[in-house]
Scaffold this motif. Structure first.
Motif, PDB file in Angstrom:
ATOM      1  N   PRO A 282     -61.006 -17.688  21.037  1.00  0.00           N
ATOM      2  CA  PRO A 282     -59.714 -18.124  21.587  1.00  0.00           C
ATOM      3  C   PRO A 282     -58.782 -16.932  21.797  1.00  0.00           C
ATOM      4  CG  PRO A 282     -60.363 -19.466  19.698  1.00  0.00           C
ATOM      5  CD  PRO A 282     -61.300 -18.306  19.733  1.00  0.00           C
ATOM      6  N   GLN A 283     -58.004 -16.989  22.852  1.00  0.00           N
ATOM      7  CA  GLN A 283     -57.064 -15.925  23.172  1.00  0.00           C
ATOM      8  C   GLN A 283     -55.641 -16.452  23.042  1.00  0.00           C
ATOM      9  OE1 GLN A 283     -58.092 -12.833  23.704  1.00  0.00           O
ATOM     10  NE2 GLN A 283     -60.263 -13.443  23.613  1.00  0.00           N
ATOM     11  N   ILE A 284     -54.735 -15.598  22.574  1.00  0.00           N
ATOM     12  CA  ILE A 284     -53.359 -16.035  22.349  1.00  0.00           C
ATOM     13  C   ILE A 284     -52.390 -15.491  23.392  1.00  0.00           C
ATOM     14  CG2 ILE A 284     -53.718 -16.308  19.880  1.00  0.00           C
ATOM     15  CD1 ILE A 284     -52.249 -13.638  19.478  1.00  0.00           C
ATOM     16  N   ALA A 285     -52.886 -14.636  24.296  1.00  0.00           N
ATOM     17  CA  ALA A 285     -52.010 -14.068  25.323  1.00  0.00           C
ATOM     18  C   ALA A 285     -52.845 -13.702  26.536  1.00  0.00           C
ATOM     19  CB  ALA A 285     -51.273 -12.837  24.799  1.00  0.00           C
ATOM     20  N   ASP A 286     -52.215 -13.709  27.713  1.00  0.00           N
ATOM     21  CA  ASP A 286     -52.919 -13.373  28.944  1.00  0.00           C
ATOM     22  C   ASP A 286     -53.334 -11.910  29.014  1.00  0.00           C
ATOM     23  OD1 ASP A 286     -53.071 -15.853  30.151  1.00  0.00           O
ATOM     24  OD2 ASP A 286     -51.122 -15.673  31.138  1.00  0.00           O
ATOM     25  N   THR A 287     -52.809 -11.080  28.138  1.00  0.00           N
ATOM     26  CA  THR A 287     -53.166  -9.666  28.158  1.00  0.00           C
ATOM     27  C   THR A 287     -54.649  -9.431  27.874  1.00  0.00           C
ATOM     28  OG1 THR A 287     -52.379  -9.557  25.868  1.00  0.00           O
ATOM     29  CG2 THR A 287     -50.869  -8.783  27.588  1.00  0.00           C
ATOM     30  N   PHE A 288     -55.365 -10.437  27.359  1.00  0.00           N
ATOM     31  CA  PHE A 288     -56.807 -10.262  27.140  1.00  0.00           C
ATOM     32  C   PHE A 288     -57.523  -9.952  28.454  1.00  0.00           C
ATOM     33  CE2 PHE A 288     -57.201 -14.494  28.876  1.00  0.00           C
ATOM     34  CZ  PHE A 288     -58.492 -14.538  29.395  1.00  0.00           C
ATOM     35  N   MET A 289     -56.924 -10.359  29.577  1.00  0.00           N
ATOM     36  CA  MET A 289     -57.574 -10.186  30.875  1.00  0.00           C
ATOM     37  C   MET A 289     -57.856  -8.728  31.211  1.00  0.00           C
ATOM     38  SD  MET A 289     -55.485 -12.839  33.315  1.00  0.00           S
ATOM     39  CE  MET A 289     -54.959 -14.448  32.741  1.00  0.00           C
ATOM     40  N   ILE A 290     -57.006  -7.829  30.736  1.00  0.00           N
ATOM     41  CA  ILE A 290     -57.181  -6.418  31.096  1.00  0.00           C
ATOM     42  C   ILE A 290     -57.737  -5.593  29.944  1.00  0.00           C
ATOM     43  CG2 ILE A 290     -55.447  -6.407  32.920  1.00  0.00           C
ATOM     44  CD1 ILE A 290     -53.474  -5.243  30.869  1.00  0.00           C
ATOM     45  N   GLU A 291     -58.158  -6.262  28.889  1.00  0.00           N
ATOM     46  CA  GLU A 291     -58.772  -5.568  27.766  1.00  0.00           C
ATOM     47  C   GLU A 291     -60.284  -5.576  27.932  1.00  0.00           C
ATOM     48  OE1 GLU A 291     -57.334  -7.903  24.556  1.00  0.00           O
ATOM     49  OE2 GLU A 291     -55.282  -7.096  24.661  1.00  0.00           O
ATOM     50  N   PRO A 292     -60.997  -4.597  27.364  1.00  0.00           N
ATOM     51  CA  PRO A 292     -62.467  -4.587  27.464  1.00  0.00           C
ATOM     52  C   PRO A 292     -63.048  -5.869  26.877  1.00  0.00           C
ATOM     53  CG  PRO A 292     -61.644  -2.484  26.624  1.00  0.00           C
ATOM     54  CD  PRO A 292     -60.472  -3.423  26.620  1.00  0.00           C
ATOM     55  N   GLN A 293     -63.906  -6.515  27.634  1.00  0.00           N
ATOM     56  CA  GLN A 293     -64.513  -7.766  27.192  1.00  0.00           C
ATOM     57  C   GLN A 293     -66.015  -7.710  27.468  1.00  0.00           C
ATOM     58  OE1 GLN A 293     -62.726  -9.953  25.613  1.00  0.00           O
ATOM     59  NE2 GLN A 293     -60.643  -9.379  26.204  1.00  0.00           N
ATOM     60  N   ALA A 294     -66.791  -8.244  26.559  1.00  0.00           N
ATOM     61  CA  ALA A 294     -68.249  -8.286  26.712  1.00  0.00           C
ATOM     62  C   ALA A 294     -68.679  -9.708  27.055  1.00  0.00           C
ATOM     63  CB  ALA A 294     -68.935  -7.809  25.430  1.00  0.00           C
ATOM     64  N   TRP A 295     -69.222  -9.887  28.227  1.00  0.00           N
ATOM     65  CA  TRP A 295     -69.774 -11.174  28.633  1.00  0.00           C
ATOM     66  C   TRP A 295     -70.834 -10.914  29.690  1.00  0.00           C
ATOM     67  CZ3 TRP A 295     -68.567 -12.273  33.813  1.00  0.00           C
ATOM     68  CH2 TRP A 295     -67.465 -11.573  34.335  1.00  0.00           C
ATOM     69  N   HIS A 296     -71.778 -11.835  29.806  1.00  0.00           N
ATOM     70  CA  HIS A 296     -72.952 -11.581  30.643  1.00  0.00           C
ATOM     71  C   HIS A 296     -72.707 -11.895  32.108  1.00  0.00           C
ATOM     72  CE1 HIS A 296     -77.021 -12.232  32.338  1.00  0.00           C
ATOM     73  NE2 HIS A 296     -77.344 -11.241  31.523  1.00  0.00           N
ATOM     74  N   GLY A 297     -72.232 -13.084  32.395  1.00  0.00           N
ATOM     75  CA  GLY A 297     -71.958 -13.470  33.771  1.00  0.00           C
ATOM     76  C   GLY A 297     -72.834 -14.589  34.297  1.00  0.00           C
TER      77      GLY A 297
END
Length: 374
Positions: A282-297
């Motif tokens: 879970p994310q608490i702020a929209d700033t997660f969008m520009i942080e490094p994230q690991a996901w496959h796609g």
């Protein structure tokens, strides 16, 4: 900013805890019970409660969220012993979250942004589908086909329902809260963005006009920079909401004017990944969008393939995101070829797509063809 208030709610603090809500979770519980083939009385016997208790849970008159934690866990364990898919139990938990949200708003006679649920976390597609259900009458995809056909006596509701005055109160509240949100704070922008989006489930022309005014105000805000800001996220969601009303121009304008930087492209993909559950935390702020994230796609790719058709009001963002996903993750190309080519070819043959979507889909087509030659 809009010059008129769309609401009669007063401002200031004044929320009170109302009787807990249970309509959405109650209906999910009902679908789960029906999927087992058990009657209310039979399930009540399994749970060691009386039949009126199960009736109360299903109708929402006895909200499941009022059940003590220990008893609720015992209930879930019993359901796991029945032919109920485990994924449906997670939907029950989310439905209780949606009920909590509805109860919060329905109890509000004053508008107060302090501690508002929409400012506390970034909502997901699964949660939003459940929350929208009483308004759109569209059963969440994950629940479709759950209940087995049964003979019923008398009129039976097809889903959780709100009275007309309750629905008006919810949408009035969301409009006021969106306008009151503190746009100098990250959580204020999150509140505004999500209130815009959920208000769009109203479907009325009045709300469509209000959303258009709010969208123009946010577009003016982000003209000051080509980089990502919380206001960028508000414009993104607003464009999607207006597309739901049949206005494709806002979405096309957003793609042309607000996805020009690498940072914004990453933000768009990260948000899609979170929305569809590829980012599980879970994310608490929209700033997660520009942080490094690991996901496959893979999940995002599957979703985009399913939505790749010209009549889709979101076709512009689907085309752009498919292009962006395969450009940034070329390892997905081999597994995409056989599944993307048929809908891609049909969409390219349709005159109903924009020039930009056509260009991007043609690039995807050539990239897929090249991947077959390697």
């Amino acid at each position: 900013m809009p010059q008129r208030r769309p609401s009669t709610l007063t401002t200031g603090r004044g929320f009170t805890e109302r009787g807990r809500e249970g309509r959405i979770s109650g209906y999910v519980f009902k679908l789960m019970r029906e999927s087992t083939g058990l009657t209310q009385e039979q399930l009540a016997e399994r749970l060691n409660v009386d039949g009126t208790t199960v009736q109360g849970w299903e109708s929402g008159r006895r909200p499941l969220m009022a059940v003590p934690v220990g008893s609720y866990l015992a209930l879930k364990h019993t359901l796991l012993g029945l032919p109920v898919a485990p994924r449906l139990l997670s939907q029950l938990d989310l439905a209780m979250e949606a009920d909590r949200f509805l109860g919060y708003i329905l109890s509000a006679d004053r508008a107060d942004t302090t501690g508002h649920p929409l400012a506390s976390w970034v909502i997901t597609r699964s949660f939003t589908d459940l929350l929208a259900w009483p308004f759109t009458k569209q059963i969440p995809v994950v629940l479709s086909g759950v209940a087995s056909p049964r003979a019923r006596r008398g009129p039976v509701p097809s889903g959780p329902a709100l009275a007309a005055d309750e629905a008006r109160h919810v949408f009035t509240h969301l409009k006021v809260i969106a306008e009151l949100a503190d746009v100098t704070q990250v959580d204020g922008m999150l509140l505004r963005r999500q209130a815009h989006y959920v208000a769009g489930f109203d479907g009325s022309s009045e709300t469509a006009d209000w959303l258009a005014v709010m969208q123009h105000a946010e577009e003016r805000r982000i003209r000051q920079t080509a980089e990502w800001t919380p206001a960028w996220a508000v414009v993104r969601s607003g464009a999607h909401t207006l597309a739901r009303f049949g206005d494709r121009d806002a979405l096309a304008h957003f793609i042309r004017g607000s996805l020009g930087s690498d940072e914004c492209e990453v933000a768009n993909l990260n948000y899609w990944a979170y929305w569809l559950g590829e980012l599980a935390e879970p994310q608490i702020a929209d700033t997660f969008m520009i942080e490094p994230q690991a996901w496959h796609g893979t999940r995002l790719l599957d979703h985009l393939i399913a939505k790749l058709y010209a009549a889709n009001p979101y076709i512009d963002v689907v085309a752009h995101t498919l292009w962006s996903l395969l450009t940034s993750r070329p390892a997905l190309l081999p597994q995409a070829v056989s599944r993307v080519m048929p809908p891609l070819t049909r969409t390219l043959d349709d005159d109903g797509i924009s020039d930009q979507s056509r260009r991007e889909l043609q690039e995807v087509f050539y990239a897929l063809r090249m991947s077959q030659r390697r």
